[in-house]
Enzyme design. Sequence first.
Site, mmCIF file in Angstrom:
data_model
loop_
_atom_site.group_PDB
_atom_site.id
_atom_site.type_symbol
_atom_site.label_atom_id
_atom_site.label_comp_id
_atom_site.label_asym_id
_atom_site.label_seq_id
_atom_site.Cartn_x
_atom_site.Cartn_y
_atom_site.Cartn_z
ATOM 1 N N GLU A 101 0.885 -1.175 0.000
ATOM 2 C CA GLU A 101 0.000 0.000 0.000
ATOM 3 C C GLU A 101 0.911 1.209 0.000
ATOM 4 O O GLU A 101 1.368 1.667 1.049
ATOM 5 C CB GLU A 101 -0.881 -0.002 1.259
ATOM 6 C CG GLU A 101 -1.824 -1.178 1.373
ATOM 7 C CD GLU A 101 -3.026 -1.085 0.444
ATOM 8 O OE1 GLU A 101 -3.188 -0.054 -0.243
ATOM 9 O OE2 GLU A 101 -3.795 -2.046 0.414
ATOM 10 N N CYS A 143 -2.510 9.091 2.207
ATOM 11 C CA CYS A 143 -2.145 8.497 0.915
ATOM 12 C C CYS A 143 -3.194 8.860 -0.125
ATOM 13 O O CYS A 143 -2.898 8.954 -1.317
ATOM 14 C CB CYS A 143 -2.011 6.989 1.047
ATOM 15 S SG CYS A 143 -3.453 6.234 1.800
HETATM 16 P P1 NAD Z 1 8.024 5.481 4.794
HETATM 17 O O1 NAD Z 1 8.127 4.743 3.512
HETATM 18 O O2 NAD Z 1 9.108 6.423 5.154
HETATM 19 O O3 NAD Z 1 7.919 4.429 6.020
HETATM 20 C C1 NAD Z 1 6.859 3.508 6.112
HETATM 21 C C2 NAD Z 1 7.288 2.312 6.948
HETATM 22 O O4 NAD Z 1 8.252 1.560 6.214
HETATM 23 C C3 NAD Z 1 7.972 2.681 8.271
HETATM 24 O O5 NAD Z 1 7.560 1.777 9.264
HETATM 25 C C4 NAD Z 1 9.449 2.501 7.951
HETATM 26 O O6 NAD Z 1 10.238 2.216 9.072
HETATM 27 C C5 NAD Z 1 9.397 1.316 7.010
HETATM 28 N N1 NAD Z 1 10.530 1.173 6.088
HETATM 29 C C6 NAD Z 1 11.153 2.140 5.387
HETATM 30 N N2 NAD Z 1 12.092 1.604 4.595
HETATM 31 C C7 NAD Z 1 12.042 0.261 4.783
HETATM 32 C C8 NAD Z 1 12.761 -0.844 4.242
HETATM 33 N N3 NAD Z 1 13.729 -0.691 3.341
HETATM 34 N N4 NAD Z 1 12.434 -2.087 4.656
HETATM 35 C C9 NAD Z 1 11.448 -2.277 5.564
HETATM 36 N N5 NAD Z 1 10.751 -1.265 6.121
HETATM 37 C C10 NAD Z 1 11.045 -0.005 5.725
HETATM 38 O O7 NAD Z 1 6.600 6.236 4.782
HETATM 39 P P2 NAD Z 1 6.014 7.312 5.796
HETATM 40 O O8 NAD Z 1 6.717 8.622 5.618
HETATM 41 O O9 NAD Z 1 5.921 6.734 7.153
HETATM 42 O O10 NAD Z 1 4.502 7.429 5.267
HETATM 43 C C11 NAD Z 1 4.107 8.235 4.188
HETATM 44 C C12 NAD Z 1 3.997 7.431 2.902
HETATM 45 O O11 NAD Z 1 3.142 6.300 3.100
HETATM 46 C C13 NAD Z 1 3.351 8.223 1.790
HETATM 47 O O12 NAD Z 1 4.030 7.936 0.594
HETATM 48 C C14 NAD Z 1 1.925 7.703 1.755
HETATM 49 O O13 NAD Z 1 1.269 7.883 0.516
HETATM 50 C C15 NAD Z 1 2.146 6.267 2.075
HETATM 51 N N6 NAD Z 1 0.933 5.645 2.600
HETATM 52 C C16 NAD Z 1 0.229 4.784 1.791
HETATM 53 C C17 NAD Z 1 -0.957 4.226 2.236
HETATM 54 C C18 NAD Z 1 -1.759 3.311 1.349
HETATM 55 O O14 NAD Z 1 -2.650 2.637 1.884
HETATM 56 N N7 NAD Z 1 -1.524 3.252 0.048
HETATM 57 C C19 NAD Z 1 -1.429 4.503 3.524
HETATM 58 C C20 NAD Z 1 -0.686 5.360 4.336
HETATM 59 C C21 NAD Z 1 0.499 5.924 3.858
#
Ligand code: NAD
Length: 515
Positions: free
Chosen positions: A269, A303
């Site tokens: 997601e 998102c």
């Molecule tokens: P992010 O990608 O920085 O982090 C999200 C999660 O992924 C965190 O728990 C982080 O620790 C983990 N993470 C990061 N790199 C990783 C890796 N290489 N391996 C494993 N885990 C890793 O995102 P954010 O800043 O927390 O959230 C905002 C983003 O999330 C926006 O792009 C938003 O659109 C998206 N989002 C999408 C949805 C959806 O349902 N499509 C819902 C909410 C947020």
Amino acid sequence: MTATDDRATDLAMRARRALSNCGTDVESTSSGSAHVPMLVSHSPIDGSILMNVPAVTAAQVDDLVSRAHEAFLSWRQVPAPLRGQIIKAFGRRLEEHKEDLADLVQLEVGKIRSEALGEVQEMIDICDFAVGLSRQLEGRTMPSERPGHRLMETWHPRGVVGVISAFNFPVAVWAWNTAIALVCGDTVVWKPSERTPLTALACSTLLEAVLAEHSAPVGTHVLALADRDAGPALVDHPLAAVISATGSERMGAEVAPRVAARFGHCILELGGNNAAIVAPSADLDLAVRGIVFAAAGTAGQRCTSLRRVIAHSSIIDDLLRRLADVYARLRVGNPLDDGVLVGPLIDQGSFDRMQAAIAEAVTAGGTVIVGGERVDVEGCPDAAYVRPALVRMPVQADIVRRETFAPILYVMAYETLDEAVALQNGVPQGLSSSIFTLDQREAEVFMSSAGSDCGIVNVNIGTSGAEIGGAFGGEKTTGGGRESGSDSWRGYMRRATNTINYSHDLPLAQGVSFE
Ligand code: NAD
């Protein structure tokens, strides 16, 4: 002590109280030890530190997955309706702690009260959904071509589900995954965002208490509070049968190939770049309300936030005038204060990325109609408050095609519906979309296979604020995953096809003879 210090202390006290109400032993959790890495929970409301909590290392993640797998071996044998009863009890427990959890969502993410309560309500709703689902994990029976044979499908839990969640929906997305995974018979290891550890601790404490009261195996749900560096240990673990990861496209691009390399199962997601088409027939009052909530709500940090408006050239000036009027009056400020509609960005980095995006849009020919500037909020000098920006663009430039996780709304003109749909689809992401029109033909075209290419396609409402009953997710770089309602549960289960011979013969399919 200054008034700012007082307020910061007050926020930290509030967080500790809410955590404690949810059953977390705050004193021992926050004390830590010199040998344990700590996560620092900051409040975006004023930038102050709420609390430090111990984190796990990559090596410990490995142990946690093994523990969840051990629990899976017995949890999968508990009848699904009984697993549903435990989720029912969890839903009631969430209701009792709705205010505490909303406090933590506000303090760690900066949401206004109504949105924070709405996020907790979404957890309660998905528990209700999961309870019903626990009696409906059905498979099909198909006619067999062989006499005296039955052909059918059965569904079975996959194993450990690794849930990785983003900061902006710190609990709802976890609950979508966890409530469904648990009734399906999977166990869960949750790595929440490193920016929202307190909200995660509270939810996890509540769930684990309910699981223990019902004698569920220890390890049915495991919290892995960790920095992002520990994420790959979960992603790569051979016993993590499913990785359900919510976050940026960057994160998904790192996670997906690693899971694929070990033939694991991914539910992604990722980021969105959502658009609304506003047609000449649109009810503009309704469109303005829908657009402003979707674009400025949650300070543009959903998102599904609306990032692009594609308006017909005959109404674009009128629409922009109305939007600019509302944008100029939007109350930006401390989300704990009554009447505020737009809280802070998560941090200064987010503010800087927003400024850079606006500058790039202007270089590409855009005009800032209103907003984009920092808003000073009393007592919060270290926080990032901003007025949502409305930017008119002559074309869909590169910056418009990328997700900037902040409240910038790009507005572009179109002449024909085909052109509008091409603009709507002309971005890498495919999460949410909408059309404002009173012309049914246009609405149908937009929802047809020649229309929007997104996972969510709405008519006369904005792009955000989905209900849990439908499947949630998007296409293209949004990752293709589906969570929450409808038949999303299938992503947490594996399918077995069963052929049963109740005859005295052994006929072969396709008329094959092997005598
Ligand atoms: P992010 O990608 O920085 O982090 C999200 C999660 O992924 C965190 O728990 C982080 O620790 C983990 N993470 C990061 N790199 C990783 C890796 N290489 N391996 C494993 N885990 C890793 O995102 P954010 O800043 O927390 O959230 C905002 C983003 O999330 C926006 O792009 C938003 O659109 C998206 N989002 C999408 C949805 C959806 O349902 N499509 C819902 C909410 C947020």
